[in-house]
Design an enzyme around this catalytic site. Structure first.
Site, mmCIF file in Angstrom:
data_model
loop_
_atom_site.group_PDB
_atom_site.id
_atom_site.type_symbol
_atom_site.label_atom_id
_atom_site.label_comp_id
_atom_site.label_asym_id
_atom_site.label_seq_id
_atom_site.Cartn_x
_atom_site.Cartn_y
_atom_site.Cartn_z
ATOM 1 N N ASP A 1 35.175 25.664 42.473
ATOM 2 C CA ASP A 1 36.146 25.630 41.386
ATOM 3 C C ASP A 1 37.026 24.380 41.478
ATOM 4 O O ASP A 1 38.245 24.461 41.679
ATOM 5 C CB ASP A 1 36.998 26.913 41.405
ATOM 6 C CG ASP A 1 36.139 28.140 41.157
ATOM 7 O OD1 ASP A 1 35.050 27.990 40.572
ATOM 8 O OD2 ASP A 1 36.544 29.255 41.558
ATOM 9 N N LYS B 1 30.360 34.072 32.265
ATOM 10 C CA LYS B 1 30.812 35.395 31.797
ATOM 11 C C LYS B 1 30.690 35.523 30.289
ATOM 12 O O LYS B 1 31.660 35.774 29.580
ATOM 13 C CB LYS B 1 32.241 35.677 32.238
ATOM 14 C CG LYS B 1 32.383 35.697 33.743
ATOM 15 C CD LYS B 1 33.719 36.233 34.199
ATOM 16 C CE LYS B 1 33.859 36.214 35.699
ATOM 17 N NZ LYS B 1 33.971 34.852 36.279
HETATM 18 N N1 5IU Z 1 35.328 35.900 40.298
HETATM 19 C C1 5IU Z 1 36.228 36.656 41.031
HETATM 20 N N2 5IU Z 1 36.296 37.990 40.825
HETATM 21 C C2 5IU Z 1 35.498 38.646 39.971
HETATM 22 C C3 5IU Z 1 34.587 37.856 39.243
HETATM 23 C C4 5IU Z 1 34.502 36.517 39.429
HETATM 24 O O1 5IU Z 1 36.974 36.141 41.831
HETATM 25 O O2 5IU Z 1 35.553 39.877 39.858
HETATM 26 I I1 5IU Z 1 33.413 38.773 37.960
HETATM 27 C C5 5IU Z 1 35.214 34.443 40.456
HETATM 28 C C6 5IU Z 1 36.438 33.680 40.140
HETATM 29 C C7 5IU Z 1 36.337 32.493 41.046
HETATM 30 C C8 5IU Z 1 35.593 33.002 42.246
HETATM 31 O O3 5IU Z 1 35.537 31.510 40.410
HETATM 32 O O4 5IU Z 1 34.839 34.126 41.786
HETATM 33 C C9 5IU Z 1 36.463 33.428 43.393
HETATM 34 O O5 5IU Z 1 37.238 32.363 43.835
HETATM 35 P P1 5IU Z 1 38.315 32.485 45.027
HETATM 36 O O6 5IU Z 1 37.472 32.839 46.288
HETATM 37 O O7 5IU Z 1 38.918 31.130 45.089
HETATM 38 O O8 5IU Z 1 39.306 33.547 44.677
#
Ligand code: 5IU
Length: 474
Positions: free
Chosen positions: A249, A304
């Site tokens: 990200d 999504k």
């Molecule tokens: N992500 C989530 N939770 C969810 C879903 C997708 O965190 O339930 I569906 C995504 C959002 C981000 C990544 O792109 O997964 C998690 O990032 P972090 O580890 O930085 O929180």
């Protein structure tokens, strides 16, 4: 003549023309069998063909409306043809191999999305040939939920089809056929019993076995996968010994590429949010794909999708990003219904593609309910060819060992961020919650040294997985 008498007549005819033989035979895969079927010979016996088509009609088609019939290649093709002509129902034909030239059609004939198609087959053992036809018909947006067969060998096919949402009806089960032949002194009671015993002992493998998916190693799970991306991902995990998905990200393409250059060897999957990149160019995609090739990882665009099928189809294949061209798989919400899955399935341009369906979310206060999750899992079961797995948080969410549980919300320590993200530890998500692939974003990308942090995550996650499959979970 009543249907029962006709069935009896058919059983005896099949015996007389050697379409069914008793003795000792070798199957294609080298197993001894006391009974042998070869219904291919029926094409030489027009009376038998006629009788079969009359019976199939009376048994399955008389009171039912279907838009098309389709025979499983090859033995059932002439039977389907007869039924189509007799009942004036349109027929579809499935090619075994897609043509390599011109249109890449696997299903020949005229049809519309949503049309129902009754499948016709001669003999069902495990149900796998029927499922291949089902998969191709469903790819075209056709409803393929029923199959009518001449003989059910009672070796697990009916159950295998049922878990894939296909109901099977048969003119005879093996037991019924044998009863008729014994009654008519064609075979002895003893050899009849032998056959029944043999069939009971030699059951086809179930596509949804009873054991818990989380105890199986990834290489075994690959064998159950019906989606080609799921199969590849399981295989990559097993070979590279990593179940880490890095969520990159970051908003600069150079930063992403530099990071992947260094951590590519440690991950099985890279998750992108392509629309947050500020300097996006096609060259970024070219380089991303090169890295994926060099380091053997797959790419998941976490888009999504959540719109009606038509819009999703455009979002997926058009616009600035043309996601369908480069992402091996994408995430999608089940909220809009099946149209979205059909759209993604039909827009793959003949490439292997997959979808992770959102069944649960990691964020606090999200509106997904238990019912929603369950319905999502049921919906996915109708699209075995395109579903790679679920984004979810709990091991109870689904059973199918061929699907992948992708779990985000993971850091080395449990915590929360200020916007509702909830983090669990690797131990918890893998050992308790059933995660197969673990998504880590900021835990790695925001660390002081992302590369060494990625290695720590990779090692920790793999250790947890090894513990899980060794069955030594306390
Ligand atoms: N992500 C989530 N939770 C969810 C879903 C997708 O965190 O339930 I569906 C995504 C959002 C981000 C990544 O792109 O997964 C998690 O990032 P972090 O580890 O930085 O929180």
């Amino acid at each position: 003549m009543g249907t029962n008498n006709k069935l009896e007549e058919l059983a005896i005819s099949l015996y007389n023309i050697d379409a069914v033989k008793f003795g000792e035979f070798m199957t294609k895969i080298g197993i001894k069998t006391p009974v042998y079927f070869d219904l291919r010979v029926i094409v030489s016996y027009p009376d038998v063909m006629d009788l079969i088509s009359v019976l199939l009609y009376e048994y399955a088609l008389k009171d039912k409306k279907c838009d098309h019939v389709c025979g499983v290649p090859y033995t059932a093709l002439p039977i389907a043809t007869l039924i189509s002509v007799k009942t004036k129902t349109s027929m579809l034909m499935r090619r075994k191999e897609a043509k390599s030239y011109g249109t890449k059609k696997v299903i020949e004939g005229h049809y519309k999305q949503g049309d129902s198609c009754l499948i016709i087959e001669d003999v069902v053992t495990s149900g796998s040939s029927v499922l291949e036809t089902v998969t191709d018909l469903r790819k075209e947006g056709l409803k393929a939920e029923e199959v009518i067969v001449i003989l059910d060998r009672e070796q697990g096919g009916k159950q295998n089809l049922a878990v894939n949402n296909v109901q099977m009806k048969s003119l005879f089960t093996m037991t019924e056929l044998i009863d008729i032949l014994v009654k008519n002194n064609k075979i002895t009671e003893e050899s009849g019993k032998d056959v029944i015993n043999y069939l009971k002992n030699v059951q086809a493998p179930q596509s949804a076995p009873e054991f818990e998916r989380i105890l199986l190693p990834y290489e075994k799970r690959a064998e159950f996968a019906t989606n080609s991306i799921a199969k590849q991902l399981f295989t990559i995990m097993a070979t590279k010994k990593t179940n880490l998905c890095l969520s990159v990200d970051l908003t600069s393409s150079t930063k992403i590429l530099d990071l992947l250059e260094k951590v590519g060897e440690h991950v099985c999957l890279v998750k992108t949010h392509i629309d947050i990149i500020e300097d996006f160019t096609n060259d970024f995609i070219v380089r991303l794909k090169q890295l994926a090739q060099t380091f053997n990882f797959l790419i998941l665009e976490d888009r999504k999708y959540a719109d009606i099928g038509n819009t999703v189809s455009l979002q997926y294949s058009k616009g600035l990003y043309q996601v369908g061209e480069w992402a091996d798989c994408v995430t999608a919400h089940s909220l809009p219904g099946e149209g979205l899955l059909k759209a993604l399935n039909n827009s793959n341009n003949g490439l292997s593609r997959g979808v992770f369906l959102l069944a649960e979310m990691s964020s606090e206060g999200n509106l997904i309910t238990k019912d929603y999750t369950e319905t999502t899992v049921k919906m996915a079961a109708k699209y075995p060819e395109i579903i790679t797995g679920f984004v979810c948080q709990k091991k109870e969410t689904f059973k199918d060992p061929g699907l992948i549980q992708l779990t985000p919300g993971v850091q080395l320590e449990s915590s929360k961020d200020e916007l509702g993200q909830v983090y669990n530890t690797p131990e918890k998500v893998i050992l308790e919650n059933g995660a197969d692939v673990v998504v880590v974003g900021r835990g790695i990308v925001a660390a002081k040294s992302p590369v060494s942090e990625a290695i720590i995550y990779k090692d920790t996650l793999w250790r947890c997985y090894m513990k899980r499959v060794s069955g030594k979970m306390e």
